[in-house]
Design a protein around this motif. Sequence first.
Motif, PDB file in Angstrom:
ATOM      1  N   ASP A 283       0.859  -1.177   0.000  1.00 23.47           N
ATOM      2  CA  ASP A 283       0.000   0.000   0.000  1.00 23.47           C
ATOM      3  C   ASP A 283       0.898   1.231   0.000  1.00 23.47           C
ATOM      4  N   VAL A 284       0.269   2.381  -0.021  1.00 31.82           N
ATOM      5  CA  VAL A 284       0.965   3.663   0.030  1.00 31.82           C
ATOM      6  C   VAL A 284       0.324   4.468   1.150  1.00 31.82           C
ATOM      7  N   ASP A 285       1.143   5.058   2.018  1.00 31.54           N
ATOM      8  CA  ASP A 285       0.579   5.821   3.128  1.00 31.54           C
ATOM      9  C   ASP A 285       0.175   7.227   2.677  1.00 31.54           C
ATOM     10  N   ALA A 286      -0.340   8.013   3.598  1.00 26.44           N
ATOM     11  CA  ALA A 286      -0.850   9.355   3.284  1.00 26.44           C
ATOM     12  C   ALA A 286       0.233  10.284   2.740  1.00 26.44           C
ATOM     13  N   ASP A 287       1.495   9.985   3.051  1.00 28.17           N
ATOM     14  CA  ASP A 287       2.604  10.810   2.556  1.00 28.17           C
ATOM     15  C   ASP A 287       3.164  10.320   1.232  1.00 28.17           C
ATOM     16  N   GLY A 288       2.574   9.243   0.701  1.00 29.16           N
ATOM     17  CA  GLY A 288       3.027   8.700  -0.572  1.00 29.16           C
ATOM     18  C   GLY A 288       4.156   7.689  -0.454  1.00 29.16           C
ATOM     19  N   ASP A 289       4.466   7.282   0.777  1.00 30.81           N
ATOM     20  CA  ASP A 289       5.533   6.302   0.991  1.00 30.81           C
ATOM     21  C   ASP A 289       4.978   4.885   0.889  1.00 30.81           C
ATOM     22  N   ASP A 290       5.798   3.984   0.351  1.00 30.38           N
ATOM     23  CA  ASP A 290       5.408   2.585   0.256  1.00 30.38           C
ATOM     24  C   ASP A 290       5.387   1.950   1.644  1.00 30.38           C
ATOM     25  N   VAL A 291       4.343   1.184   1.918  1.00 28.09           N
ATOM     26  CA  VAL A 291       4.222   0.450   3.174  1.00 28.09           C
ATOM     27  C   VAL A 291       3.774  -0.975   2.872  1.00 28.09           C
ATOM     28  N   LEU A 292       4.039  -1.844   3.823  1.00 27.83           N
ATOM     29  CA  LEU A 292       3.560  -3.215   3.766  1.00 27.83           C
ATOM     30  C   LEU A 292       2.526  -3.379   4.880  1.00 27.83           C
ATOM     31  N   LEU A 293       1.335  -3.786   4.521  1.00 26.04           N
ATOM     32  CA  LEU A 293       0.301  -4.068   5.510  1.00 26.04           C
ATOM     33  C   LEU A 293       0.388  -5.563   5.809  1.00 26.04           C
ATOM     34  N   ILE A 294       0.853  -5.875   7.002  1.00 29.48           N
ATOM     35  CA  ILE A 294       1.129  -7.261   7.376  1.00 29.48           C
ATOM     36  C   ILE A 294       0.154  -7.680   8.466  1.00 29.48           C
ATOM     37  N   SER A 295      -0.657  -8.660   8.144  1.00 28.66           N
ATOM     38  CA  SER A 295      -1.622  -9.196   9.090  1.00 28.66           C
ATOM     39  C   SER A 295      -1.110 -10.548   9.581  1.00 28.66           C
ATOM     40  N   VAL A 296      -0.891 -10.645  10.879  1.00 28.11           N
ATOM     41  CA  VAL A 296      -0.395 -11.871  11.485  1.00 28.11           C
ATOM     42  C   VAL A 296      -1.562 -12.529  12.213  1.00 28.11           C
ATOM     43  N   VAL A 297      -1.940 -13.714  11.744  1.00 27.45           N
ATOM     44  CA  VAL A 297      -3.044 -14.453  12.352  1.00 27.45           C
ATOM     45  C   VAL A 297      -2.423 -15.488  13.283  1.00 27.45           C
TER      46      VAL A 297
ATOM     47  N   ARG B 235      12.189  -2.267   0.876  1.00 24.46           N
ATOM     48  CA  ARG B 235      12.379  -0.976   1.538  1.00 24.46           C
ATOM     49  C   ARG B 235      11.097  -0.401   2.133  1.00 24.46           C
ATOM     50  N   ALA B 236       9.962  -0.970   1.792  1.00 24.23           N
ATOM     51  CA  ALA B 236       8.692  -0.464   2.312  1.00 24.23           C
ATOM     52  C   ALA B 236       8.629  -0.699   3.822  1.00 24.23           C
ATOM     53  N   PHE B 237       7.968   0.225   4.512  1.00 21.66           N
ATOM     54  CA  PHE B 237       7.864   0.147   5.963  1.00 21.66           C
ATOM     55  C   PHE B 237       6.765  -0.844   6.352  1.00 21.66           C
TER      56      PHE B 237
END
Length: 97
Positions: free
Chosen positions: A35-49, A79-81
């Motif tokens: 995904d991309v955060d509000a500032d336009g930076d790449d992020v990883l949305l990681i869901s741990v079940v 490099r994504a957060f």
Amino acid sequence: MSSKNHLTKIGSVVEEVLKADFHNVKILRVDVREDVDADGDDVLLISVVFEGRPKDLDAKMLSGAVRNVRPRLTDIGERAFPMFSFVSGRDVGLGHA
């Protein structure tokens, strides 16, 4: 956008690192989305079940997840957060977790 194989590799790295830290909780699945955060930076949305109840998770381990996982992600060229969510298997319909 990363390939499906790269996202799978990220999930494997996350699971490996967290399994070493979360001794009393079984990780059932790790889902990764880009995904991309509000500032336009790449992020990883990681869901741990995980198996168990939220109270089974150690708050210190939760807060250290990013610090422990990020260097390993950098090692594989990511490099994504990472942004984590932890969900009980019971909450996602995985039985009596």
